[in-house]
Every structure is written in structure tokens, then in C-alpha cells.
Design an enzyme around this catalytic site. Structure first.
Site, PDB file in Angstrom:
ATOM      1  N   LYS A 136      -0.882  -4.389   2.991  1.00 40.32           N
ATOM      2  CA  LYS A 136      -1.906  -3.352   3.189  1.00 40.32           C
ATOM      3  C   LYS A 136      -3.163  -3.663   2.370  1.00 40.32           C
ATOM      4  O   LYS A 136      -4.282  -3.415   2.815  1.00 40.32           O
ATOM      5  CB  LYS A 136      -1.346  -1.981   2.801  1.00 40.32           C
ATOM      6  CG  LYS A 136      -0.244  -1.449   3.696  1.00 40.32           C
ATOM      7  CD  LYS A 136      -0.685  -1.187   5.133  1.00 40.32           C
ATOM      8  CE  LYS A 136      -1.645  -0.029   5.243  1.00 40.32           C
ATOM      9  NZ  LYS A 136      -1.970   0.256   6.676  1.00 40.32           N
TER      10      LYS A 136
ATOM     11  N   PRO B  73      20.873   9.647  -0.906  1.00 40.18           N
ATOM     12  CA  PRO B  73      20.875   8.479  -1.804  1.00 40.18           C
ATOM     13  C   PRO B  73      19.582   8.370  -2.615  1.00 40.18           C
ATOM     14  O   PRO B  73      18.550   7.915  -2.117  1.00 40.18           O
ATOM     15  CB  PRO B  73      21.020   7.299  -0.829  1.00 40.18           C
ATOM     16  CG  PRO B  73      20.425   7.791   0.460  1.00 40.18           C
ATOM     17  CD  PRO B  73      20.648   9.267   0.511  1.00 40.18           C
TER      18      PRO B  73
ATOM     19  N   TYR C  75      17.325   6.806  -5.400  1.00 43.72           N
ATOM     20  CA  TYR C  75      17.217   5.493  -6.046  1.00 43.72           C
ATOM     21  C   TYR C  75      17.045   5.622  -7.564  1.00 43.72           C
ATOM     22  O   TYR C  75      16.233   6.444  -8.048  1.00 43.72           O
ATOM     23  CB  TYR C  75      16.003   4.720  -5.531  1.00 43.72           C
ATOM     24  CG  TYR C  75      16.026   4.339  -4.064  1.00 43.72           C
ATOM     25  CD1 TYR C  75      17.191   4.347  -3.303  1.00 43.72           C
ATOM     26  CD2 TYR C  75      14.836   3.939  -3.434  1.00 43.72           C
ATOM     27  CE1 TYR C  75      17.178   3.982  -1.970  1.00 43.72           C
ATOM     28  CE2 TYR C  75      14.819   3.574  -2.102  1.00 43.72           C
ATOM     29  CZ  TYR C  75      15.998   3.600  -1.373  1.00 43.72           C
ATOM     30  OH  TYR C  75      15.975   3.237  -0.041  1.00 43.72           O
TER      31      TYR C  75
ATOM     32  N   THR D 184      -3.702   2.601   1.828  1.00 42.57           N
ATOM     33  CA  THR D 184      -2.683   3.430   1.159  1.00 42.57           C
ATOM     34  C   THR D 184      -2.929   3.453  -0.342  1.00 42.57           C
ATOM     35  O   THR D 184      -3.526   2.512  -0.896  1.00 42.57           O
ATOM     36  CB  THR D 184      -1.262   2.878   1.439  1.00 42.57           C
ATOM     37  OG1 THR D 184      -0.333   3.484   0.535  1.00 42.57           O
ATOM     38  CG2 THR D 184      -1.173   1.373   1.250  1.00 42.57           C
ATOM     39  N   ASP D 185      -2.433   4.502  -0.994  1.00 41.33           N
ATOM     40  CA  ASP D 185      -2.525   4.552  -2.470  1.00 41.33           C
ATOM     41  C   ASP D 185      -1.684   3.442  -3.108  1.00 41.33           C
ATOM     42  O   ASP D 185      -1.870   3.117  -4.279  1.00 41.33           O
ATOM     43  CB  ASP D 185      -2.110   5.931  -3.019  1.00 41.33           C
ATOM     44  CG  ASP D 185      -0.679   6.341  -2.721  1.00 41.33           C
ATOM     45  OD1 ASP D 185       0.015   5.640  -1.950  1.00 41.33           O
ATOM     46  OD2 ASP D 185      -0.237   7.373  -3.282  1.00 41.33           O
ATOM     47  N   GLU D 186      -0.745   2.881  -2.332  1.00 37.27           N
ATOM     48  CA  GLU D 186       0.165   1.883  -2.905  1.00 37.27           C
ATOM     49  C   GLU D 186      -0.555   0.572  -3.239  1.00 37.27           C
ATOM     50  O   GLU D 186      -0.015  -0.248  -3.977  1.00 37.27           O
ATOM     51  CB  GLU D 186       1.361   1.664  -1.969  1.00 37.27           C
ATOM     52  CG  GLU D 186       2.034   2.997  -1.638  1.00 37.27           C
ATOM     53  CD  GLU D 186       3.415   2.901  -1.024  1.00 37.27           C
ATOM     54  OE1 GLU D 186       4.040   1.835  -1.128  1.00 37.27           O
ATOM     55  OE2 GLU D 186       3.872   3.901  -0.445  1.00 37.27           O
TER      56      GLU D 186
ATOM     57  N   THR E 282       1.889  -7.961  11.338  1.00 38.20           N
ATOM     58  CA  THR E 282       1.259  -6.748  11.896  1.00 38.20           C
ATOM     59  C   THR E 282       0.134  -6.242  11.012  1.00 38.20           C
ATOM     60  O   THR E 282      -0.993  -6.018  11.475  1.00 38.20           O
ATOM     61  CB  THR E 282       2.320  -5.641  12.067  1.00 38.20           C
ATOM     62  OG1 THR E 282       3.302  -6.095  12.981  1.00 38.20           O
ATOM     63  CG2 THR E 282       1.693  -4.360  12.589  1.00 38.20           C
TER      64      THR E 282
ATOM     65  N   TYR F 280       5.005  -4.744   1.415  1.00 37.51           N
ATOM     66  CA  TYR F 280       4.261  -3.743   2.198  1.00 37.51           C
ATOM     67  C   TYR F 280       2.891  -3.505   1.584  1.00 37.51           C
ATOM     68  O   TYR F 280       1.855  -3.653   2.252  1.00 37.51           O
ATOM     69  CB  TYR F 280       5.045  -2.424   2.277  1.00 37.51           C
ATOM     70  CG  TYR F 280       4.185  -1.251   2.718  1.00 37.51           C
ATOM     71  CD1 TYR F 280       3.683  -1.159   4.018  1.00 37.51           C
ATOM     72  CD2 TYR F 280       3.861  -0.219   1.820  1.00 37.51           C
ATOM     73  CE1 TYR F 280       2.872  -0.095   4.408  1.00 37.51           C
ATOM     74  CE2 TYR F 280       3.059   0.853   2.208  1.00 37.51           C
ATOM     75  CZ  TYR F 280       2.567   0.906   3.506  1.00 37.51           C
ATOM     76  OH  TYR F 280       1.765   1.964   3.878  1.00 37.51           O
TER      77      TYR F 280
ATOM     78  N   GLY G 260      11.721  -3.756  -7.605  1.00 39.17           N
ATOM     79  CA  GLY G 260      10.290  -3.618  -7.922  1.00 39.17           C
ATOM     80  C   GLY G 260       9.737  -2.216  -7.686  1.00 39.17           C
ATOM     81  O   GLY G 260       8.543  -2.049  -7.436  1.00 39.17           O
TER      82      GLY G 260
ATOM     83  N   ALA H 169       0.922  -0.244  11.897  1.00 40.94           N
ATOM     84  CA  ALA H 169       1.406  -1.065  10.782  1.00 40.94           C
ATOM     85  C   ALA H 169       2.924  -0.993  10.735  1.00 40.94           C
ATOM     86  O   ALA H 169       3.533  -0.073  11.286  1.00 40.94           O
ATOM     87  CB  ALA H 169       0.827  -0.557   9.455  1.00 40.94           C
TER      88      ALA H 169
ATOM     89  N   THR I  92       7.281   0.143  18.434  1.00 43.83           N
ATOM     90  CA  THR I  92       8.333  -0.506  17.655  1.00 43.83           C
ATOM     91  C   THR I  92       9.412   0.543  17.403  1.00 43.83           C
ATOM     92  O   THR I  92       9.330   1.663  17.914  1.00 43.83           O
ATOM     93  CB  THR I  92       7.790  -0.966  16.289  1.00 43.83           C
ATOM     94  OG1 THR I  92       7.454   0.204  15.516  1.00 43.83           O
ATOM     95  CG2 THR I  92       6.564  -1.861  16.430  1.00 43.83           C
TER      96      THR I  92
ATOM     97  N   ARG J 218      15.541   0.607  -5.852  1.00 39.27           N
ATOM     98  CA  ARG J 218      14.750  -0.303  -5.012  1.00 39.27           C
ATOM     99  C   ARG J 218      14.223  -1.439  -5.898  1.00 39.27           C
ATOM    100  O   ARG J 218      13.815  -1.192  -7.042  1.00 39.27           O
ATOM    101  CB  ARG J 218      13.585   0.502  -4.437  1.00 39.27           C
ATOM    102  CG  ARG J 218      12.567  -0.284  -3.668  1.00 39.27           C
ATOM    103  CD  ARG J 218      11.403   0.616  -3.242  1.00 39.27           C
ATOM    104  NE  ARG J 218      11.706   1.401  -2.061  1.00 39.27           N
ATOM    105  CZ  ARG J 218      10.899   2.341  -1.554  1.00 39.27           C
ATOM    106  NH1 ARG J 218       9.761   2.635  -2.146  1.00 39.27           N
ATOM    107  NH2 ARG J 218      11.238   3.000  -0.457  1.00 39.27           N
TER     108      ARG J 218
ATOM    109  N   ASN K   7       2.442  10.830   2.775  1.00 40.65           N
ATOM    110  CA  ASN K   7       2.343  11.934   3.723  1.00 40.65           C
ATOM    111  C   ASN K   7       3.715  12.540   4.002  1.00 40.65           C
ATOM    112  O   ASN K   7       4.735  11.853   3.954  1.00 40.65           O
ATOM    113  CB  ASN K   7       1.805  11.429   5.061  1.00 40.65           C
ATOM    114  CG  ASN K   7       0.298  11.280   5.103  1.00 40.65           C
ATOM    115  OD1 ASN K   7      -0.340  11.713   6.055  1.00 40.65           O
ATOM    116  ND2 ASN K   7      -0.291  10.673   4.093  1.00 40.65           N
TER     117      ASN K   7
END
Ligand code: NAD
Ligand code: TYD
Length: 337
Positions: free
Chosen positions: A153, A204, A206, A125-127, A99, A149, A274, A82, A37, A272, A179
């Protein structure tokens, strides 16, 4: 020979992992499956493309006819493939579901009937824990993802778990923190800010810049995954945290200092949507297995900045010559405040 299938091996972490795997395990053969991709590039693997112990296949993890035979001969799968950029998930969530969720489901289906499969490492992921105001997330904590995202995940993480609980697929789930290192696509904050700073362009930042991420050097991550391939217990989850909590504004200042650029390049822009305030992992489960991050953050950041400085051949074609990157950058950052 141990046959290792690496999905997403032409991306940032995947390509570092392929290099690590070939160097650390002379008895491994690695097959990279990657769709290439916008984020995947064969340049990321240029030093191993001719290695007889490495095979590159361009293809989609969601293609059942393609992945069936690959799983049938795999002993280990490390599933990185991903869609990975939170901002892109906010402007176009469906590709993330296709995906990250459906692609993972297709691989897991093939894994059910893979005769020699010893480990299926699901890169989560930790997210998935969502924003944590205080303390550190443990593997047993509730998942509270807050953007498309991390929600995709989290779905893949639990789907992988269900294939262990239901069908005994030897799934091990890794939840790494942010990472950094070489070959990271320059839409992510560190390579974007480093390359902008090299060119004297604005950085930039945020919102109020107070958001915190826990930075993990990609080589420390690869060593942790190697350990999990050998000793991770199927059905278990392992946090992989770098132990380097840094506010975005401090990260930005450090990058500018390393490049001898003025703080006036920092450009506060609209936040960003949220935007998760903070991620932080408790990695004591992995520490008990003997793993520790070895790269001090100051040293890792300095070497990463030096890598982008010395490897303009890698990022200039993206930032200066790829119309898709330019279109993304303009749409995302123009009129942002
Ligand atoms: P990346 O965007 O650099 O690479 C993703 C790779 O997957 C690319 O090479 C891309 O071509 C490939 N890919 C995308 N869709 C595909 C498909 N349908 N079939 C086959 N290949 C496909 O991402 P990364 O930063 O290297 O992240 C790798 C994994 O680690 C992801 O699962 C991500 O969620 C996870 N992760 C990343 C971080 C981070 O800080 N980068 C932190 C925690 C977890
Ligand atoms: P990013 O590299 O996109 O990783 P993630 O969102 O998966 O943690 O962003 C890291 C942090 O940097 C995050 O808090 C958002 C912030 N950020 C900016 O301030 N400006 C930017 O241009 C980008 C891309 C990120």
C-alpha cells in the site's frame, strides 16, 4: 453527469461508497470495476445493481486494455481495489504486490491520458506509517510499513504521488484508519468475532490482545472521501481517523457483551508475525475542512453487531458453505495455540 469509476466497488468499503455516492449525488453515474476475488461479492451491491445510474463491470484493474477506455471517460476515480488482509499478505505476499502495486500502476498509466479526469482518489491506509508507540501520525511523517500488505500500500501511495508530481495526474491520497460496518468480509476481526460469537465459537485473540486500532465507521469514511472528491487538493495526503482507539481485548469483550456471550469464548492464540502494536492518526487537516466522524463507537459497534445478526443470509454462505473460506480458516487458525 459526473462519471465516477469505483475500483473494488464490490468489496466492503467500496460497496458502501457506491451506495453513498448514488444516494448523495443524483447527477453522478457510477461504474464499479471489480474482479470479484474471494473478498468481492455482487451481493454487496444487490440493492444498486439495477440502478440505471450504476454499471457493474467484472474485471481486473491490472488489465490495461480494459481500464484504458474506462479512464478515458471518467471524471473521478476512487481506487479501492486491493488485496487487503494482513494475515494473507504474510502467507502470500506476491498477490499483494501484483494487485496493490502493479494494478495501481496500470490505472495510473491510463490516468495520464484521461482527458476529463478531475480527481484520482488513491485509497491508502494508516498502516503505511507502521506501528506508532505514542502520539499520532501526521501526513508528513515518514512511512515505515512493516508487513507485505502495508508495504504494498505504501508503494502504491507513493507511486500515485509520483504521477501527480511528474505527470500532473490529479491524485489525492486518503489514509483511513481501520473501518468497520456492514458487508465486511468475515476474515477481519470485527465480523469474524461477531459471527463466531453468534455461533458460540471461540474468538481467536492474537498475542496479549493489547494491540490498538483506531476504528472508523465506514459511513464516516465515505463522507470524508466525498469531501476529498470535491475539495481535496491534488498532490496532498489526508489522514481519515475515527478517533476511537481501542485495545483488541476491549473490543472483543464489548462484542461478547453486545451478544450476551461469556468471556470464556476468548481464546488467546499465537501472535501475528510482525504484529503492529498501535496505529493512530492525526486528522486535523481534514477536521480543518469541516469533516468530523459522526458515529460514536459504542453506537456504531452496536449497530454493526445488529447488522450481522440480522443478515445471516450475507455471511453464512461464506462461513458455513464456502470451501475456500473453510480452507483459509483451518490453515490459519488450527494449531495456533
Ligand atoms: P475488501 O477486501 O473488502 O475489498 C477489496 C475489493 O477489491 C474486492 O471487491 C475485490 O474483489 C476487489 N479486487 C481485488 N483485486 C482486484 C483487482 N485486481 N481488480 C479489480 N478488483 C479487485 O477491502 P476493503 O476493506 O473494502 O478495502 C478497500 C480499500 O481500502 C483497500 O485499498 C484497502 O487497502 C483500504 N483500506 C481498508 C481499511 C479497512 O479497515 N478495511 C482501512 C484502510 C484502508
Ligand atoms: P484486522 O481486522 O485483520 O485488521 P488490521 O490487521 O488491518 O488492523 O485485525 C485488527 C486487529 O485484530 C489486529 O491487531 C489483529 C487482531 N486480530 C486478532 O486478534 N484475531 C484475529 O483473528 C484477527 C483476524 C485479527
Amino acid at each position: 453527469m459526473t462519471e465516477v469509476l469505483v475500483t473494488g466497488g464490490a468489496g466492503f468499503i467500496g460497496s458502501n461508497f457506491v451506495r453513498h455516492a448514488l444516494a448523495a449525488h443524483p447527477d453522478w453515474h457510477v461504474t464499479t470495476l471489480d474482479k470479484l476475488t474471494y473478498a468481492g461479492r455482487s451481493e454487496n451491491l444487490k440493492d444498486v445493481l439495477d440502478d440505471p445510474r450504476h454499471t457493474f463491470i467484472r474485471g481486473d484493474v491490472g488489465d490495461a486494455a480494459l481500464v484504458g477506455p474506462l479512464l478515458a471517460r471518467a471524471n473521478v476515480v476512487v481506487h479501492f481495489a486491493a488485496e487487503t488482509h494482513v494475515d494473507r499478505s504474510i502467507s502470500g505476499a506476491l498477490q499483494f504486490v501484483r494487485t496493490d502495486v502493479l494494478g495501481t500502476a496500470v490505472l495510473l498509466e491510463a490516468a495520464r491520458s484521461a482527458p476529463g479526469l478531475h480527481r484520482f482518489i488513491q485509497i491508502s491506509t494508516d498502516e503505511v506509517y507502521g506501528s506508532v508507540a505514542t502520539g499520532a501520525s501526521r501526513e508528513t511523517d515518514e512511512l515505515k510499513p512493516r508487513n507485505p500488505y502495508s508495504a504494498s500500500k505504501a508503494a502504491a501511495d507513493r507511486l500515485a504521488y509520483s504521477y501527480w508530481a511528474t505527470y500532473d495526474v490529479p491524485v489525492v491520497i486518503a489514509r483511513p484508519s481501520n473501518n468497520y460496518g456492514p458487508y465486511q468480509y468475515p476474515e477481519k476481526v470485527i465480523p469474524l468475532f461477531v459471527t463466531n460469537a453468534i455461533d458460540g465459537l471461540p474468538l481467536p485473540l492474537y498475542g496479549d490482545g493489547q494491540n490498538v486500532r483506531d476504528w472508523l465507521h465506514v459511513e464516516d469514511h465515505c463522507r470524508a472521501l466525498d469531501l476529498l472528491i470535491g475539495r481535496g487538493v491534488p498532490g496532498e495526503v489526508y489522514n481519515i481517523g475515527g478517533g476511537n482507539e481501542v485495545r483488541n481485548v476491549d473490543l472483543t469483550r464489548r462484542i461478547l457483551e453486545l451478544l450476551d456471550r461469556p468471556a470464556s469464548l476468548i481464546k488467546p492464540v499465537a501472535d501475528r508475525l510482525g504484529h503492529d502494536r498501535r496505529y493512530c492518526l492525526d486528522s486535523s487537516k481534514l477536521h480543518a475542512m469541516g469533516w468530523r466522524p459522526q458515529m460514536p463507537f459504542d453506537q456504531g459497534l452496536a449497530s454493526t453487531v445488529a447488522w450481522y445478526r440480522e443478515n445471516e443470509w450475507w455471511w453464512r454462505p461464506i462461513k458455513d458453505a464456502d470451501p475456500a473460506f473453510r480452507a483459509y480458516y483451518d490453515a490459519h487458525y488450527q494449531n495456533r495455540g
